[in-house]
Every structure is written in structure tokens, then in C-alpha cells.
Design a protein around this motif. Structure first.
Motif, PDB file in Angstrom:
ATOM      1  N   PHE A  93      -8.366 -89.992 -37.033  1.00  0.00           N
ATOM      2  CA  PHE A  93      -8.452 -88.664 -36.408  1.00  0.00           C
ATOM      3  C   PHE A  93      -7.119 -87.924 -36.527  1.00  0.00           C
ATOM      4  O   PHE A  93      -7.065 -86.755 -36.917  1.00  0.00           O
ATOM      5  N   ALA A 115      -6.071 -84.540 -38.714  1.00  0.00           N
ATOM      6  CA  ALA A 115      -5.440 -83.362 -38.102  1.00  0.00           C
ATOM      7  C   ALA A 115      -4.196 -82.948 -38.875  1.00  0.00           C
ATOM      8  O   ALA A 115      -3.966 -81.748 -39.108  1.00  0.00           O
ATOM      9  N   HIS A 130     -11.698 -87.188 -41.769  1.00  0.00           N
ATOM     10  CA  HIS A 130     -12.291 -86.782 -40.490  1.00  0.00           C
ATOM     11  C   HIS A 130     -13.703 -87.351 -40.348  1.00  0.00           C
ATOM     12  O   HIS A 130     -14.091 -87.859 -39.277  1.00  0.00           O
ATOM     13  N   LEU A 137     -15.202 -89.867 -37.471  1.00  0.00           N
ATOM     14  CA  LEU A 137     -16.377 -89.534 -36.661  1.00  0.00           C
ATOM     15  C   LEU A 137     -17.453 -90.612 -36.768  1.00  0.00           C
ATOM     16  O   LEU A 137     -18.066 -90.996 -35.770  1.00  0.00           O
ATOM     17  N   ALA A 155     -15.751 -83.367 -26.648  1.00  0.00           N
ATOM     18  CA  ALA A 155     -14.753 -83.548 -27.697  1.00  0.00           C
ATOM     19  C   ALA A 155     -15.394 -83.973 -29.011  1.00  0.00           C
ATOM     20  O   ALA A 155     -15.088 -83.415 -30.072  1.00  0.00           O
ATOM     21  N   SER A 173     -15.608 -81.717 -32.328  1.00  0.00           N
ATOM     22  CA  SER A 173     -15.011 -82.263 -33.543  1.00  0.00           C
ATOM     23  C   SER A 173     -16.033 -82.316 -34.675  1.00  0.00           C
ATOM     24  O   SER A 173     -15.724 -81.960 -35.825  1.00  0.00           O
ATOM     25  N   TRP A 176     -16.015 -80.284 -38.180  1.00  0.00           N
ATOM     26  CA  TRP A 176     -16.112 -81.057 -39.425  1.00  0.00           C
ATOM     27  C   TRP A 176     -17.141 -80.431 -40.362  1.00  0.00           C
ATOM     28  O   TRP A 176     -16.873 -80.237 -41.560  1.00  0.00           O
ATOM     29  N   ALA A 223      -9.449 -79.854 -33.135  1.00  0.00           N
ATOM     30  CA  ALA A 223     -10.668 -80.582 -32.770  1.00  0.00           C
ATOM     31  C   ALA A 223     -10.599 -82.046 -33.180  1.00  0.00           C
ATOM     32  O   ALA A 223     -11.204 -82.904 -32.532  1.00  0.00           O
ATOM     33  N   ALA A 224      -9.851 -82.349 -34.250  1.00  0.00           N
ATOM     34  CA  ALA A 224      -9.773 -83.723 -34.737  1.00  0.00           C
ATOM     35  C   ALA A 224      -9.016 -84.641 -33.781  1.00  0.00           C
ATOM     36  O   ALA A 224      -9.255 -85.852 -33.762  1.00  0.00           O
TER      37      ALA A 224
END
Length: 267
Positions: free
Chosen positions: A6, A10, A38, A42, A57, A61, A65, A94-95
Motif C-alpha cells: 500500500f 502511494a 495497489h 487490495l 478506507a 482505496s 484503484w 487512498a492507498a
């Protein structure tokens, strides 16, 4: 491991946002690299034994993505460097959220397989309308830039000057809105079906349902107004941003309040 991924994503997103416009091929490659890292994070974080992780979150994220993917695909056909300046910093932000706000596990055992598809379609709807909101903001900045053409362009202004004409941008915006509206319609309809299965009611009129329906009405009104009255320009941008803001409140905003402000789990 996913935490490292993550944060790595970012950093790559941030680096991509700062790359000069002339390095278009390099930007495309770096964007793809960040998106893959990313996505791996996830995938590792969302899945669990018999369940799926949910929360504001992870939802935000995942939405960013998919928005990056939409940008990457559109940028191959149109020069949308200004969109990169907006999307990449937001994707970087968001990452880093899932490791800080892990959310909670939603158990899928005993649930219909279609319930998982409801979640997937909901994420796709949020993501498509997120990139539409970015697109609308970009068009507003582009229109403002037309009135200050003689001013020094600066970091964002130079990217705005390279965007397609406003009419082309508007066509792209409504294409995104139509796709997002169809997905949102499927989300609302499938939500009604699964609400009946889970709670014994056709539709629970909680904050999520109310905001989702209001958002659907706003986007429906925009598309009807576009077809019948030729709505465009500032009217279209206002409806797009209002519909997106309401949709964000439907899940991401409400989950943020529950998890961060009220410190509550699934609701």
C-alpha cells in the motif's frame, strides 16, 4: 506484506503526479506499475477466510484503484494529463488509508453467491462515478483556464492547456455518467433484493439507502435533462458533483462516521 505494498503504491502514485508532461510513455508505465502494486495490496487485504473486508478506507482505496485504471485507458486515446494531476494525489492518499483504518470482515458463509456480485457492482458504480467527478472538476478548471489564457500556466495550467476541447471532454463525461448510472441502478436494485433476504424488508430506509436513492435521482435527472433540454456546461457539472457527493455520503461518508467517529463495526 500488504501494508508495504500500500505504501509503495502511494509513493509511486505521488512520483507519477510529479512527472513532467512530456514523458507520456514514462507516465503510462509508472501509472501501470502503481496500479498493479495497489491492486496486489487490495487483493491481499480484502480477502479473508470465508469473508471480505469492508470499511470506508478499503472502499475508497478500491474506488481510486479503478479510477486510475479508467484514467490510464482514457489517456491512451486522449491527452488527459490534467486528470493525472487530480487523480494521482488522491490515489496516493487512498492507498495509505487501509493500513490505518482496517475496517471489519463481512462473513460470506451462508450468503448467496449473487451477494458478492452486488458488492462488486457497487464498487464499480462508485469508481466510475468517482472518475466522472474528477472529470467534472477538470472541466471546471479547464473552463476557468480559458478566461486566463494569457496568465502564466504554472504546474496545472500547462496540463489543462493540453486537454481536448471542452466539447470532447463533455462527451467523455457523459459516457462515464451513463456507465456509472447503469451500474448504480443495478446496485440499488440488487440492494433491494438482498435487503429483503438479510433483513426481511424490501428496503431499509437507513442513511445508506436514502443517500444512494437521492444520488440515483440526481444522475437520472441529469441524463433526462441532457436528452430533453440539452443540459450542459455548469448545469451538468453541478449535477455531477452533487450526485457524486451524495453517493459518497451513502457509503464512504457513513462508514467513516461509524468507524472513525463512533468507533462502531458493521452497520
Amino acid at each position: 506484506m500488504q501494508t508495504i505494498l500500500f505504501y509503495s503504491a502511494a509513493l509511486i502514485y505521488a512520483a507519477c503526479a510529479l512527472m513532467p508532461t512530456r514523458q507520456r510513455n514514462g507516465i503510462s508505465g509508472v501509472t501501470l506499475a502503481a496500479w498493479l502494486v495497489h491492486g496486489a495490496a487490495l487483493g491481499m487485504d480484502m480477502g479473508g477466510p470465508g469473508g471480505v473486508r469492508v470499511g470506508f478506507a478499503i472502499m475508497l482505496s478500491a474506488a481510486l484503484w479503478l479510477s486510475v485504471a479508467a484514467y490510464w485507458l482514457e489517456n491512451r486515446n486522449f491527452a488527459l494529463d490534467g486528470l493525472r494531476r487530480l487523480v494521482m494525489p488522491c490515489a496516493a492518499f487512498a492507498a495509505v488509508l487501509p493500513p490505518l483504518f482496517p475496517g471489519s470482515m463481512l462473513q460470506m458463509q451462508g450468503q448467496s453467491a449473487a451477494f458478492g456480485w452486488h458488492i462488486v457492482v457497487a464498487v464499480l458504480a462508485y469508481s466510475t462515478l468517482t472518475i466522472a467527478a474528477f472529470h467534472a472538476i477538470l472541466m471546471a478548471l479547464q473552463e476557468s483556464r480559458l478566461h486566463t489564457r494569457n496568465a502564466k500556466p504554472g504546474f496545472l495550467g500547462a496540463a489543462l492547456d493540453q486537454l481536448p476541447a471542452l466539447l470532447t471532454m463533455e462527451k467523455l463525461l457523459f459516457r462515464l455518467i451513463w456507465i456509472g448510472f447503469v451500474l448504480l441502478s443495478l446496485t440499488v436494485l440488487s440492494g433491494i433484493v438482498f435487503s429483503e433476504q438479510l433483513f426481511g424488508k424490501a428496503l431499509r430506509w437507513d442513511h445508506k439507502s436514502v443517500f444512494a436513492v437521492i444520488s440515483w435521482i440526481l444522475f437520472a435527472a441529469l441524463l433526462v435533462g441532457r436528452s430533453w433540454r440539452g443540459w450542459r456546461g455548469k448545469t451538468a457539472l453541478r449535477f455531477t458533483l452533487a450526485g457524486f457527493a451524495t453517493l459518497a455520503l451513502a457509503y464512504v461518508g457513513s462508514r467513516f462516521v461509524l468507524e472513525v467517529v463512533l468507533h462502531r463495526g458493521l452497520a
